[in-house]
Design a protein around this motif. Structure first.
Motif, PDB file in Angstrom:
ATOM      1  N   GLY A 304      35.921  34.908  38.789  1.00 33.62           N
ATOM      2  CA  GLY A 304      35.534  33.513  38.937  1.00 33.62           C
ATOM      3  C   GLY A 304      36.567  32.594  39.539  1.00 33.62           C
ATOM      4  N   PHE A 305      37.803  33.044  39.711  1.00 30.00           N
ATOM      5  CA  PHE A 305      38.863  32.151  40.175  1.00 30.00           C
ATOM      6  C   PHE A 305      38.599  31.689  41.609  1.00 30.00           C
ATOM      7  N   VAL A 306      38.253  32.615  42.488  1.00 28.36           N
ATOM      8  CA  VAL A 306      38.050  32.252  43.894  1.00 28.36           C
ATOM      9  C   VAL A 306      36.846  31.324  44.031  1.00 28.36           C
ATOM     10  N   ALA A 307      35.788  31.589  43.271  1.00 30.80           N
ATOM     11  CA  ALA A 307      34.602  30.726  43.336  1.00 30.80           C
ATOM     12  C   ALA A 307      34.929  29.306  42.887  1.00 30.80           C
ATOM     13  N   ARG A 308      35.721  29.169  41.835  1.00 32.61           N
ATOM     14  CA  ARG A 308      36.090  27.833  41.361  1.00 32.61           C
ATOM     15  C   ARG A 308      37.008  27.135  42.357  1.00 32.61           C
TER      16      ARG A 308
END
Length: 346
Positions: A304-308
């Protein structure tokens, strides 16, 4: 400084991040994959902001890594540092490299904020462009303080390594995942012990900038607050991520919540750093619009880090990992090193 000719024997790409060292042997067959590689964590203080602050400890770590994994000792070294200066210059159209180099050296003192006699200079031509003043030759000029390069070079040689060339880590990111033929320029981001940002199009790198912070800063803060080792902090960050509801995650509830909060703060801080770099790039003359991005490095391994980050930047971002021959390799930490081992793919 930046040797471009590929030598016949295997050359290992060597990335020196403030938090780890990564050595990779890539395989190129249309695209890049990872043949062999190894990663070793560095204790804090060995490298600071890309500079060797403890060359003896760095040499010892390099020697141990290459001996343990029986890697070839010929390396291409990658550097990333806040004091590296990269500028895009438009010159009169000159196709002879020697004449172009002489012309650039007359222009550099007006654009590079460091004493030229203390710097190592190199450049790469991006070809002819049309400007309001007519056709010009666009070149990317790189200036690095000689002392910084020599300290890293000496540490490698003391470890028994033979440095075949020195390159920017930002260039290595671009070689692994080169921009495709689509509208706008491509943003590249790697955030480990440093935040390394680059902007490129099909002609090559247009801009690059390194800044402090990155994932290691998030892990260090979490480790200090919760009494963890750095490696345990990284493990918790990969376990908790930014996708799964906290109630569905196993482990100590307070530690899970603290890890999630650290990651959320880390996304905000990284977005601010990348945004500042993009704003600096956009101030350059004839800067291309940045329409999409590629993210590499350890943050890709955090769910989820890249999406956030993409949501914070309001930009389409693609997490990128290399295919590897060995499923046990720490691929997220080996991407830049693999790019350093790749010959220019033009």
């Amino acid at each position: 400084m930046f040797k471009r000719k590929q030598t016949p024997a295997s050359v290992v790409g060597l990335e020196l991040d403030p938090s780890y060292i990564a050595a990779a042997l890539p395989r190129v067959n249309g695209s890049v994959s990872l043949d062999r590689g190894a990663v070793a964590l560095l204790r804090p203080g060995v490298l600071r902001d890309g500079e060797a602050t403890d060359p003896i400890a760095l040499s010892d770590a390099l020697r141990a890594l290459f001996t343990e994994h029986d890697l070839p000792t010929r390396v291409r070294l990658g550097i990333a540092n806040q004091r590296i200066v990269v500028r895009s210059l438009d010159t009169p159209v000159v196709h002879d490299r020697g004449e172009l180099e002489q012309l650039i050296r007359t222009m550099v003192p007006d654009h590079i904020p460091m004493p030229i006699d203390e710097a190592v200079l190199d450049f790469q031509s991006l070809g002819e462009v049309q400007t309001p003043e007519g056709p010009r030759m666009r070149v990317v000029v790189v200036a690095v303080r000689r002392e910084m390069v020599e300290r890293l070079h000496a540490a490698c040689e003391a470890a028994g390594l033979h440095v075949e060339g020195v390159d920017l880590s930002a260039f290595a990111m671009i070689r692994v995942f080169p921009p495709t033929a689509r509208a706008g320029a491509t943003l590249f981001v790697s955030a480990a012990g440093l935040v390394n940002v680059a902007v490129a199009d099909e002609s090559g790198c247009l801009f690059t900038r390194a800044a402090p912070g990155g994932l290691e800063a998030v892990a260090s803060g979490l480790a200090e607050r919760r009494g963890l080792t750095l490696e345990h902090a990284h493990q918790w960050m990969r376990h908790v991520g930014l996708e799964t509801e906290l109630s569905a995650l196993e482990g100590d509830a307070e530690l899970v919540a603290a890890t999630r909060a650290a990651l959320e703060d880390g996304v905000h801080q990284l977005a601010d750093t990348v945004r500042n770099s993009l704003n600096f790039y956009r101030m350059q003359q004839a800067a291309d619009a940045v329409e999409h991005g590629v993210v590499v490095g350890p943050i890709v391994a955090i769910p989820g880090f890249v999406a956030r980050l993409a949501a914070q930047l309001e930009l389409s971002l693609e997490p990128a990992l290399l295919p590897a021959a060995d499923a046990g390799l720490d691929v997220s930490r080996l991407t830049v090193a693999a790019g350093l081992g790749v010959e220019d793919r033009a």
